[in-house]
Design an enzyme around this catalytic site. Sequence first.
Site, PDB file in Angstrom:
ATOM      1  N   SER A 112      70.759  79.409  33.565  1.00 27.14           N
ATOM      2  CA  SER A 112      69.647  80.319  33.306  1.00 27.14           C
ATOM      3  C   SER A 112      68.803  79.804  32.129  1.00 27.14           C
ATOM      4  O   SER A 112      68.236  78.720  32.214  1.00 27.14           O
ATOM      5  CB  SER A 112      70.178  81.736  33.060  1.00 27.14           C
ATOM      6  N   ASP A 169      68.246  83.938  44.584  1.00 31.68           N
ATOM      7  CA  ASP A 169      68.200  84.322  43.171  1.00 31.68           C
ATOM      8  C   ASP A 169      67.269  85.518  42.978  1.00 31.68           C
ATOM      9  O   ASP A 169      66.099  85.469  43.346  1.00 31.68           O
ATOM     10  CB  ASP A 169      67.712  83.139  42.326  1.00 31.68           C
ATOM     11  N   HIS A 183      71.669  84.908  41.306  1.00 30.71           N
ATOM     12  CA  HIS A 183      71.535  84.213  40.026  1.00 30.71           C
ATOM     13  C   HIS A 183      72.883  83.683  39.531  1.00 30.71           C
ATOM     14  O   HIS A 183      72.967  82.605  38.959  1.00 30.71           O
ATOM     15  CB  HIS A 183      70.927  85.161  38.992  1.00 30.71           C
TER      16      HIS A 183
END
Length: 846
Positions: A695, A769, A804
């Site tokens: 991330s 995601d 994610h």
Amino acid sequence: MATENGGGGSNGAASPTENGDDSMLGIGYCLPPPEIRDIVDALPIPILSFSPHMDKIAFIKRRAQLPLAELARPEEKLAGIRIDGMCNTRSFISFYVAIRIHQLRPDGTLGPGKEVHGYPDGAKINFITWLPDGRHLAFTVRVDEEENDRGKLTVWVADVETGKARPLFQSPDIYLNAVYLTFVWVDNSTLLVSTIPLSRGCLPKKPFVPKGPKIQSKEHKNVIQVRTFQDMLKDEYDEDLFDYYATTQLVLASFDGRVKKIGPPAVYESLNPSPDGKYLLISSIHRPYSYIVPCERFPTKVDLWTADGKFVRELCDLPLSEDIPIAFNSARKGMRSINWRADKPSTIYWVETQDGGDANVEVSPRDIIYTQPAEPLEGEQPAILHQLDLRYGGISWCDDSLALVYESWYKTRRTRTWVIAPGSKDASPRILFDRSSEDVYSDPGSPMLRQTPALTRVIAKVKKENDENTYILLNGSATPKGNIPFLDLLDINTGCKQRIWQSDKEKYYETVVALICDQKEGHLRLEQLKILTSKESNTEYTQLHILRWQEQACQITNWPHPYPQLASLQKEMIRYQRKDGEQLTATLYLPPGYDPSKDGPLPCFVWCDPDEFRVSPNEFAGMGPTSPLLWLARRHGFAILYRPTIPIVGEGFKGDEKANDRYIEQMVGSAEAAVVEVIRRGVAHPNKIAVGGHSYGAFMTANLLAHAPHLFSCGVACSGAYDRTLTPFGFQNADGTLWEATNAYVEMNPFMSANKIKKPILLIHGEEDNNPGSLTMQSDNLFSALKDHDDALCRLVILPFESHFYSARESIMHVLWETDRWLQKYCVSNNSDDVNVDFDASNMMM
């Protein structure tokens, strides 16, 4: 449970294969080396759930990773949420496989376990909740069957004494609707349950020909800036689908089989019984919906009902909120944070902005907290409880003489705690704490809460023997000497603190989990204090203890070490200094038995993470399924530099400079200092240092490879956002839009510096995601930019069905295989001389 972790290829997925070379690149799912795979496949310990009176513990058994087939279930992406239509729940909810209940004896030991039984074999269990008196458990059961109602959730209750479970509803046609709600206890024999309406009918059919074009309009001179949201509604058909799945019929269900519908079917967002059980706060969403903001900004109506479903009054009906400013600390207009006072039978409180919700507006006060009885007298107006000049951040209730109110302001990083007397108009509010949120080690801790007879949580007041003063307990861990958990006794009137307990900073990391007390009202006696703690060390796995005041602690769990092959790994909190004098830290992990003087330097994996809070050197080295620490188990071993601090500091909050104005300079300086330190210690080979992150850590990884190529041999970037022009209305700590802070958006943008990334980079991303800003196209675009440059080595891996964070065993194992292959090829085997670290003496300072 021993067979639940197998990674078969269901739904057409290829079975994972062990592959240590490049011979099968791009063919199916692969498995990492056994030393990594064995750790990931180890069964997790159960989750513990304490009964309301803290006299029983439910040991909830869970499985390891989900099979890919779970993620492959069809889902609908509607209004910012993802829905599993088969279950009528949010997608990919975790589930459990068994429950065992133990009595917690007065001496702190556990009685023999009682297995909950009676539900079908192979059931998936969710939403486990204790009855208020601790005599029953409620939970949901899902059984996948090849029928029309495949996988829908049914509600079950279990007798704690016998372990026998049975369905709550006699009718087999009543299913839970868990898109927003599940169930709550109204009393000791009645549940309020969110169900799928029996009259719902068939799934809406998508029109073959649309009714018209898709239109969005802005024909007034008002500002509508929204951040990059995903999974928004797209058309009228999506609106109908959202209503179909989210609409709920609330029912009251008693143990004796009685079922009563209450209220009309609606999209109920929350339901909250009053502490005395007489009222319900009901929040519902209604049209008109939006195509640009998620459902939490849809029109919302909050009503007050009696516990049996009779309408009392409407508290508010908030309009659609598409125009909340993007500035940090902006908020929705109108009533918000509507809730019950935890210390009263049925008193409501809420907050309202005075700045129109716009953080850019200067006004005093900025927020006002109001309070009012559930059924006020005719003409009785809401009372002002407290006024705030910063943004409201919550309340900890105690009684009419004490409550703590929190406020903060992002731009200045200021945070304040107020002491108020809710029942006294004469007592003036006073500030208890006023500090900077960036000054982590000045955090005084949070007040310890006790349970009331109504099962709410309020601040625990404490009395000392032969002392009439009133104290509260502050549970914290931030100290000037590091992360050392503590318990302070605070005189609420004078502000004087006394440290009554602290973790053993030399060997253990022990945190206070909760108060254990039988007393439900009045003050707790300090000499009778009993607390639940979690204790661990570098080498000893986390165990729960019960600690009585000034007595020997009693250990109540005995979990085995989850990965004994790494029981003797080496862990050290290291400190070093950036060239500009900024003090930095990181956690250095070394393989078991490694000696740098004998074994020489190792390949090193630097893992970036934006969390700046310093961990304790005594914390157990816990490993998630994709943790970089897994490479400590690799045959030749790695040195792992975990979470090196990379502070981006600006003089900004005084002058015009903002922290991100020197982002690249400070990021590179921090990375240089970290790399120089591990080389100086002799644990890292200068030419064999890789960098990675997930991330925001992936964003940092790409930037480091672009702007500090002399430090690293390769990089691994997972689920990152690399082109900040795709998030033009703000990202992470960037305060302002692309057009207001163009330089920051461009200079911090690794996509704009793709031509500078010369070192091999592995890009991994979930195909689905849903994290704001990190669309899968972020990795697609960066890969496209990189592969068009002759000297860039890159690889892109897109994981089907993954979001994610990665959940399926097949995906996790393949990510580990990809990462291991990349590290072995471009880090361990790297013999190039293009990594050059300048050993400036100023970087060596400890």
